[in-house]
Write a protein that holds these residues in place. Structure first.
Motif, PDB file in Angstrom:
ATOM      1  N   ILE A  46      18.693  -9.325  62.225  1.00 23.09           N
ATOM      2  CA  ILE A  46      17.952  -8.173  62.738  1.00 23.09           C
ATOM      3  C   ILE A  46      18.602  -6.857  62.327  1.00 23.09           C
ATOM      4  CG2 ILE A  46      17.398  -6.897  64.860  1.00 23.09           C
ATOM      5  CD1 ILE A  46      16.683  -9.444  66.178  1.00 23.09           C
ATOM      6  N   LEU A 101      13.107   0.356  59.274  1.00 21.65           N
ATOM      7  CA  LEU A 101      12.872   1.734  59.705  1.00 21.65           C
ATOM      8  C   LEU A 101      12.473   2.602  58.522  1.00 21.65           C
ATOM      9  CD1 LEU A 101      15.731   2.196  62.317  1.00 21.65           C
ATOM     10  CD2 LEU A 101      13.277   2.322  62.750  1.00 21.65           C
ATOM     11  N   GLN A 102      13.066   2.343  57.349  1.00 26.54           N
ATOM     12  CA  GLN A 102      12.684   3.094  56.152  1.00 26.54           C
ATOM     13  C   GLN A 102      11.314   2.650  55.629  1.00 26.54           C
ATOM     14  OE1 GLN A 102      14.110   5.860  55.488  1.00 26.54           O
ATOM     15  NE2 GLN A 102      15.578   5.324  57.100  1.00 26.54           N
ATOM     16  N   VAL A 150       8.863   1.968  57.576  1.00 26.72           N
ATOM     17  CA  VAL A 150       7.961   2.792  58.385  1.00 26.72           C
ATOM     18  C   VAL A 150       7.990   4.225  57.872  1.00 26.72           C
ATOM     19  CG1 VAL A 150       7.494   3.677  60.701  1.00 26.72           C
ATOM     20  CG2 VAL A 150       8.300   1.327  60.411  1.00 26.72           C
ATOM     21  N   ASN A 151       9.201   4.732  57.656  1.00 27.91           N
ATOM     22  CA  ASN A 151       9.384   6.103  57.213  1.00 27.91           C
ATOM     23  C   ASN A 151       8.627   6.347  55.903  1.00 27.91           C
ATOM     24  OD1 ASN A 151      10.361   8.669  57.300  1.00 27.91           O
ATOM     25  ND2 ASN A 151      12.445   8.157  56.654  1.00 27.91           N
ATOM     26  N   VAL A 179       4.764   5.955  56.145  1.00 31.93           N
ATOM     27  CA  VAL A 179       4.029   7.060  56.762  1.00 31.93           C
ATOM     28  C   VAL A 179       3.988   8.304  55.879  1.00 31.93           C
ATOM     29  CG1 VAL A 179       4.032   8.668  58.711  1.00 31.93           C
ATOM     30  CG2 VAL A 179       4.435   6.230  59.103  1.00 31.93           C
ATOM     31  N   ARG A 180       5.127   8.616  55.242  1.00 36.29           N
ATOM     32  CA  ARG A 180       5.181   9.896  54.515  1.00 36.29           C
ATOM     33  C   ARG A 180       5.931   9.771  53.179  1.00 36.29           C
ATOM     34  NH1 ARG A 180       9.741  13.159  58.008  1.00 36.29           N
ATOM     35  NH2 ARG A 180      11.098  11.383  58.332  1.00 36.29           N
ATOM     36  N   PHE A 209      21.205   5.129  59.229  1.00 40.40           N
ATOM     37  CA  PHE A 209      21.176   4.127  60.303  1.00 40.40           C
ATOM     38  C   PHE A 209      22.278   3.073  60.182  1.00 40.40           C
ATOM     39  CE2 PHE A 209      16.938   5.868  60.591  1.00 40.40           C
ATOM     40  CZ  PHE A 209      16.796   5.987  61.964  1.00 40.40           C
ATOM     41  N   LEU A 242      25.358   3.401  62.516  1.00 40.89           N
ATOM     42  CA  LEU A 242      25.017   3.169  63.927  1.00 40.89           C
ATOM     43  C   LEU A 242      24.807   1.680  64.178  1.00 40.89           C
ATOM     44  CD1 LEU A 242      22.454   6.073  64.435  1.00 40.89           C
ATOM     45  CD2 LEU A 242      24.927   6.116  64.698  1.00 40.89           C
ATOM     46  N   LEU A 302      20.379   8.875  72.249  1.00 40.72           N
ATOM     47  CA  LEU A 302      21.154   7.638  72.216  1.00 40.72           C
ATOM     48  C   LEU A 302      21.850   7.330  73.531  1.00 40.72           C
ATOM     49  CD1 LEU A 302      22.841   7.778  68.700  1.00 40.72           C
ATOM     50  CD2 LEU A 302      21.090   6.194  69.472  1.00 40.72           C
ATOM     51  N   ILE A 320      18.197  -2.452  70.154  1.00 36.70           N
ATOM     52  CA  ILE A 320      17.084  -2.687  69.245  1.00 36.70           C
ATOM     53  C   ILE A 320      15.940  -1.705  69.507  1.00 36.70           C
ATOM     54  CG2 ILE A 320      15.254  -4.357  68.691  1.00 36.70           C
ATOM     55  CD1 ILE A 320      17.464  -6.540  69.048  1.00 36.70           C
ATOM     56  N   LEU A 357      17.663   2.483  68.908  1.00 35.48           N
ATOM     57  CA  LEU A 357      17.986   3.031  67.583  1.00 35.48           C
ATOM     58  C   LEU A 357      16.773   3.631  66.851  1.00 35.48           C
ATOM     59  CD1 LEU A 357      20.706   0.987  65.687  1.00 35.48           C
ATOM     60  CD2 LEU A 357      20.806   3.286  66.621  1.00 35.48           C
ATOM     61  N   PRO A 358      15.601   2.972  66.870  1.00 34.78           N
ATOM     62  CA  PRO A 358      14.459   3.552  66.144  1.00 34.78           C
ATOM     63  C   PRO A 358      14.037   4.921  66.657  1.00 34.78           C
ATOM     64  CG  PRO A 358      14.037   1.250  66.655  1.00 34.78           C
ATOM     65  CD  PRO A 358      15.281   1.640  67.398  1.00 34.78           C
ATOM     66  N   ILE A 406      15.546   7.612  66.846  1.00 31.24           N
ATOM     67  CA  ILE A 406      15.986   8.683  65.947  1.00 31.24           C
ATOM     68  C   ILE A 406      14.894   9.020  64.933  1.00 31.24           C
ATOM     69  CG2 ILE A 406      17.697   9.289  64.192  1.00 31.24           C
ATOM     70  CD1 ILE A 406      19.604   7.328  65.587  1.00 31.24           C
ATOM     71  N   LEU A 407      14.199   7.971  64.469  1.00 33.34           N
ATOM     72  CA  LEU A 407      13.156   8.178  63.477  1.00 33.34           C
ATOM     73  C   LEU A 407      11.816   8.492  64.132  1.00 33.34           C
ATOM     74  CD1 LEU A 407      13.076   7.975  60.387  1.00 33.34           C
ATOM     75  CD2 LEU A 407      12.140   5.688  60.671  1.00 33.34           C
ATOM     76  N   ARG A 433       2.669  11.700  65.502  1.00 34.25           N
ATOM     77  CA  ARG A 433       1.639  10.743  65.879  1.00 34.25           C
ATOM     78  C   ARG A 433       2.169   9.662  66.810  1.00 34.25           C
ATOM     79  NH1 ARG A 433      -0.438   8.757  60.588  1.00 34.25           N
ATOM     80  NH2 ARG A 433      -0.978   6.816  61.628  1.00 34.25           N
ATOM     81  N   PHE A 434       3.390   9.131  66.460  1.00 32.69           N
ATOM     82  CA  PHE A 434       3.895   7.984  67.232  1.00 32.69           C
ATOM     83  C   PHE A 434       4.903   8.379  68.316  1.00 32.69           C
ATOM     84  CE2 PHE A 434       2.909   6.344  62.922  1.00 32.69           C
ATOM     85  CZ  PHE A 434       1.797   5.607  63.270  1.00 32.69           C
TER      86      PHE A 434
END
Lengths: 236, 303, 242
Positions: free
Chosen positions: A24, A32-33, A35-36, A39-40, A62, A65, C60, C174, C177-178, C180-181, C187-188
């Motif tokens: 994971i 996450l990237q 998604v990033n 989206v854009r 990320f 972290l 965080l 889990i 952390l997201p 941050i983005l 929108r989200f």
């Protein structure tokens, strides 16, 4: 002796979800990237001429972290497996040195985090290839940002394992971890000697390998200190 | 004499409190050593030091004639142990739990099945230990302790949580170990009756001090039961016994015989019958461990 | 009901939880002093400090520490069979769950107030002379607290379900952390429960309302996730085999 201890430790972490976390972590960082960029994409492509580099740097916001938190979780799991029914006493009453017991735990957590780094390399490269970032694939840079954070995070591993294995209450190492991730997140503001800054691979000299070397050296120091303290203590 | 376990001036303090103080334990080879004492007397602390889990504040521990301080690993290769509550990994099965120890002990795989058979857990060997009863967990702990056929087996309150039939099985198993494998066994308990049925030697600890250490026969003399006789006229019976030269005490509702063996008891009863007393009851009253402790600690203080 | 909360507090007092609460203002002081804020003419200097401090704190630290607190409050029940002893007392399971939850949110409120003190201290240390914008700060502190209510409910749920500290913390990480983005997305962001502590503490929003985010967002996202997590945890606890 150490090899059989490591094998036994790998047996003990069965069904604890630690292998899932190993997956994971790197997957999440790349997802996450996904998604990033999903989206854009156009906006992100315009940010820097070297699209590969920008992509790698995005991932690297990320990675530190995730690696710090992953270490916190894994070390706490390792300790709580022995804490749950106070199996430390049974383990240490076996013909093994306490030093080897500690080294084995350190080895197992390191292996899992290292495997995560391997997966991070594969995921980062794999998704990067689908994005069309350019024909020149910077393999060396991808390796750098996949594996150096692991070495740079070894002092955090040493510290967290130490605190987790000598604390009766796992709230202590986990809280230390929460503070640690704040420090890792604030990396740009911190002086170079703060160990939580190292996985971000930034420093005043602008050479990321320095962080990795420092990590190996200082990780070794913290590992030895933790081991000495662990050996010194009575097993309750 | 060859001692498997020998401690010298063994002392452990926690802050100001002395949990174990100047304890001298001596266990000869092949004995089943009963380590007796009330809860909190320092039994478990002593056992932890025997296993090298704790460092003595002062004094030394020698197992197999070797000093624990410098030969811990070598010594532990020949020691099996179960300390206090059984330790296990709840998310693993009994087999996996033993496998985790086996890897370290480096004994053949078939030992796992053998010890599971010995403690009668072979039927549930592939179930997670999470769902075991306390007695089953205890038996798993004993199986783990016997995995490498140790020369010395240290069991701390091993019958905790076992049901009566489990206790009997455990007793038979422990009693067979010295005969079949030449093992020496140290078994701690707070119940005299339990030790009485198994042990060949006894050590009694109270407030961290060893107050008695000898063979079980000597211990039995201390724990000698008294015989109480209830007759139609207690006082007359008592006088009659005394007149005949037999030792007896008069209680409120009975006469207590101070007999040293079974023959003397028989003689006293025969005499009372011949004298025409109606005997309602002859009963044995064992002195509780508590009483024996009290007596021993009294002697300790007097000496 | 009060006696149950009282007993919970008694048990908690004996653990090192008060020390845990102190971490929040220490973190506040650290972020406040480590970041040098840019001073802009005509804008209250406190605003710059608040924006920057709240950012790290709310994204965080707040979600993570609330999970740790929830695990702490369940720790002594998981040890040596505390649950069965507690539930064998003449109390309903519902009351036990509610007491633990109420105590947790009370502790979070105390923590928020201590963080408020650390904001003030940072300003004092840096010699900010502008008037302290209490109306804005208050909104931010209280809003951050409201936003953690659903997160605490979820963490209480998973802390009851798992014995170890690591497992609830892993779940917390889990989801956290997201953030941050996610908060970057217009929108989200508003729909992500773990993003709400930041959005409700961020002083950039509208100042007309009680909070910095619109009421419908609070009701729908914070309220909705609260109901989901609280009822889920509550039902889980009622049915859990102890």
């Amino acid at each position: 002796m150490i090899l059989s201890l490591v094998k036994a430790d790998f047996l003990k972490i069965k069904r604890k979800g630690m292998w899932l976390l190993c997956l994971i972590g790197p997957f999440g960082v790349v997802a996450l990237q996904m998604v990033n960029y999903g989206v854009r994409k156009d906006y992100l492509f315009d940010q820097m001429d070297d699209r590969w580099l920008y992509y790698i740097l995005n991932i690297n916001t990320f990675t530190p972290l995730a690696i710090v938190l992953g270490i916190v979780i894994l070390t706490s799991f390792m300790a709580s497996i022995e804490d749950e029914t106070n199996a430390w006493k049974q383990l240490v009453a076996l013909p093994v040195s306490k030093r080897a017991v500690y080294l084995s735990k350190f080895t197992v957590v390191s292996c899992i985090v290292f495997l995560s780094s391997v997966l991070l390399f594969l995921f980062m490269l794999g998704y990067g290839l689908t994005l069309g970032l350019g024909a020149d694939i910077p393999y060396l840079r991808i390796i750098e940002y996949s594996f150096l954070p692991f070495f740079a995070a070894l002092p955090v591993l040493g510290l967290q394992l130490w605190v987790a294995s000598v604390s009766k209450n796992q709230a202590i190492p986990v809280t230390l971890g929460a503070v640690g991730v704040i420090l890792a997140y604030s990396a740009p503001l911190l002086p170079d000697w703060v160990i939580w800054k190292w996985p971000a691979l930034s420093n005043d000299w602008d050479h990321s390998y320095i962080n990795a070397l420092l990590g190996i050296g200082f990780g070794l120091v913290l590992y030895v200190l933790g081991m000495i303290d662990f050996k010194r203590r009575d097993v309750k | 004499m060859e001692y498997i376990v020998e401690t010298k001036h063994l002392t452990k303090s926690f802050g100001k409190e002395k949990a174990v103080s100047n304890l001298e334990m001596k266990i000869p080879k092949g004995e089943i050593y009963g380590f007796l004492g009330p809860n909190g007397a320092g039994k478990t602390t002593t056992i932890r030091m025997l296993l090298g889990l704790m460092r003595p504040t002062s004094g030394s521990v020698q197992l197999f004639g070797k000093d624990m301080k410098n030969n811990r690993i070598e010594i532990l290769k020949n020691v099996g142990s179960l300390v206090e509550n059984p330790s296990y990994y709840p998310h693993l099965t009994a087999k996996e739990n033993l496998e985790a120890s086996r890897k370290i002990l480096n004994v053949p795989k078939k030992r796992i099945d053998e010890v599971l058979q010995q403690v009668r857990l072979h039927g549930v060997a592939n179930k997670k230990v999470k769902g075991y009863s306390l007695g089953m967990k205890q038996r798993l702990g004993i199986a783990a302790a016997m995995l490498h056929q140790p020369e010395l087996l240290i069991l701390d309150e091993p019958t905790n949580g076992l049901d009566p039939s489990g206790i009997i099985e455990m007793r038979q198993l422990i009693q067979s170990l010295p005969k079949e494998y030449g093992m020496t066994v140290l078994i701690s308990s707070h119940l005299l009756s339990e030790i009485d049925q198994m042990a060949t030697r006894v050590g009694v600890v109270s407030k961290g001090k060893m107050i008695f250490q000898d063979s079980i026969e000597t211990m039995r003399k201390f724990a000698q039961a008294s015989i109480q006789v209830k007759v139609n006229d207690n006082e007359a019976a008592w006088r009659s016994l005394l007149a005949n030269g037999q030792k007896a005490d008069l209680g409120e509702e009975s006469v207590t015989l101070q007999a040293e063996d079974d023959e003397q008891v028989a003689a006293s009863i025969r005499y009372l019958v011949q004298q025409g007393f109606s005997i309602y009851r002859v009963q044995e009253e064992k002195r509780s461990l508590e009483n024996i402790f009290l007596e021993m600690t009294k002697e300790e203080q007097a000496g | 009901m009060f006696s149950v909360i009282n007993s919970e507090w008694y048990k908690l007092r004996k653990s090192k939880v008060l020390f845990l609460l102190l971490i929040a203002p220490l973190i506040g002081l650290f972020i406040g002093i480590a970041n040098s804020s840019i001073e802009i003419e005509g804008i209250n200097a406190w605003h710059g400090k608040l924006v920057m401090m709240n950012f790290t704190y709310a994204i965080l630290f707040l979600p993570l520490i609330s999970g740790v607190l929830a695990s702490v409050i369940c720790r002594y029940e998981h040890q040596e069979g505390g649950w069965k002893q507690l539930l064998a007392l003449p109390v309903t399971r519902g009351k036990v769950f509610l007491s633990k939850y109420l105590l947790l949110i009370l502790l979070m409120l105390v923590m928020q107030l201590m963080y408020l003190v650390s904001i003030y201290l940072v300003g004092m240390i840096e010699g900010i002379t502008d008037p302290f914008p209490m109306d804005i700060v208050w909104k931010s502190i209280f809003g951050g607290w409201v936003a953690t209510l659903p997160l605490i409910a979820l963490q209480l749920w998973v802390s009851i379900a798992f014995k170890s500290f690591a497992a609830p913390f892993a779940i917390n990480v889990i989801f956290t952390l997201p953030t941050i983005l996610v908060i970057n997305s217009e929108r989200f962001g508003p729909y992500y429960p773990w993003g709400q502590p930041f959005l409700m503490m961020n002083i950039g929003g509208s100042t007309e309302d009680v909070f910095f985010v619109p009421w419908d967002q609070i009701l729908m996202v914070v309220g909705g996730s609260f109901l989901l997590f609280f009822i889920g945890g509550y039902l889980y606890f009622l049915k859990k085999a102890i």
